[in-house]
Design a protein around this motif. Structure first.
Motif, short mmCIF file in Angstrom:
data_model
loop_
_atom_site.label_atom_id
_atom_site.label_comp_id
_atom_site.label_asym_id
_atom_site.label_seq_id
_atom_site.Cartn_x
_atom_site.Cartn_y
_atom_site.Cartn_z
N ASN A 13 68.26 73.55 71.95
CA ASN A 13 69.48 73.35 71.15
C ASN A 13 69.23 72.36 70.00
O ASN A 13 70.09 71.53 69.70
N THR A 14 68.10 72.47 69.39
CA THR A 14 67.69 71.53 68.36
C THR A 14 67.17 72.28 67.15
O THR A 14 66.48 73.29 67.28
N SER B 168 75.13 69.93 70.65
CA SER B 168 75.78 70.17 71.93
C SER B 168 77.23 70.53 71.69
O SER B 168 77.77 70.33 70.59
N GLY B 169 77.84 71.11 72.71
CA GLY B 169 79.26 71.41 72.63
C GLY B 169 79.60 72.79 72.09
O GLY B 169 80.77 73.11 71.91
N LYS C 296 82.19 72.02 58.86
CA LYS C 296 83.19 71.56 59.82
C LYS C 296 82.67 70.42 60.68
O LYS C 296 83.44 69.58 61.15
N TYR C 297 81.38 70.45 60.92
CA TYR C 297 80.80 69.50 61.87
C TYR C 297 79.62 68.78 61.21
O TYR C 297 78.78 69.42 60.58
N TRP C 298 79.58 67.49 61.42
CA TRP C 298 78.53 66.64 60.87
C TRP C 298 77.95 65.74 61.93
O TRP C 298 78.67 65.27 62.81
N GLY C 299 76.66 65.52 61.80
CA GLY C 299 76.05 64.50 62.61
C GLY C 299 75.86 63.23 61.81
O GLY C 299 75.94 63.23 60.58
N VAL D 3 82.01 69.56 69.69
CA VAL D 3 80.77 69.85 68.97
C VAL D 3 80.14 68.54 68.52
O VAL D 3 80.82 67.71 67.91
N GLN D 4 78.87 68.39 68.81
CA GLN D 4 78.16 67.18 68.38
C GLN D 4 76.81 67.55 67.79
O GLN D 4 76.11 68.44 68.28
N LEU D 5 76.49 66.87 66.71
CA LEU D 5 75.20 67.00 66.06
C LEU D 5 74.63 65.60 65.89
O LEU D 5 75.37 64.69 65.49
N GLN D 6 73.37 65.44 66.15
CA GLN D 6 72.76 64.11 66.01
C GLN D 6 71.39 64.25 65.38
O GLN D 6 70.48 64.82 65.98
N ALA D 7 71.26 63.72 64.18
CA ALA D 7 69.98 63.75 63.48
C ALA D 7 69.17 62.53 63.87
O ALA D 7 69.71 61.43 64.08
#
Length: 124
Positions: free
Chosen positions: A76-77, A24-25, A112-115, A1-5
């Protein structure tokens, strides 16, 4: 899992910005996404969250008239539109996810997930 700000920058008071959180992911429809911000010297705070096909959840009522979240499902944004920017909006903005469908918890420890964040500076 990926997040990108992304999308931060230097803006004059009264200006606008649109931040993006590219993901993504995972199956995008399945995870709610929350925007956080952290101002210098302050704790990270939840701003607002949006699950797929659900109304947005504001964690800071004072921002309702200037902050808007939206989901670009085909991309996906998740977007964060900020209008009438004020100097006190200066912060690093992060997107995150609990890894579940609905928005529920706001405390950062539940995510759980951070960008990586994007810096917004509001100054003349």
């Amino acid at each position: 899992v990926q997040l990108q700000a992304s999308g931060g920058g230097l803006v004059q008071p009264g200006g606008s910005l649109r931040l993006s959180c590219k993901t993504s992911g995972f199956t995008f429809d399945h995870f709610a996404i929350t925007w956080y911000r952290q101002s210098p010297g302050k704790e990270r705070e939840g701003v607002l969250c949006m699950a797929n096909r659900q109304p947005s959840t504001y964690f800071l009522d004072s921002l309702k008239d200037r902050f808007t979240i939206s989901r670009g499902n085909g991309k996906n944004t998740v977007y964060l539109q900020i209008d009438s920017l004020k100097p006190e909006d200066t912060a690093v903005y992060y997107c995150a996810s609990e890894g579940q469908y609905f928005c529920s918890e706001t405390a950062p420890r539940y995510m759980k997930y951070w960008g990586k964040g994007t810096l917004v500076t509001v100054s003349s």
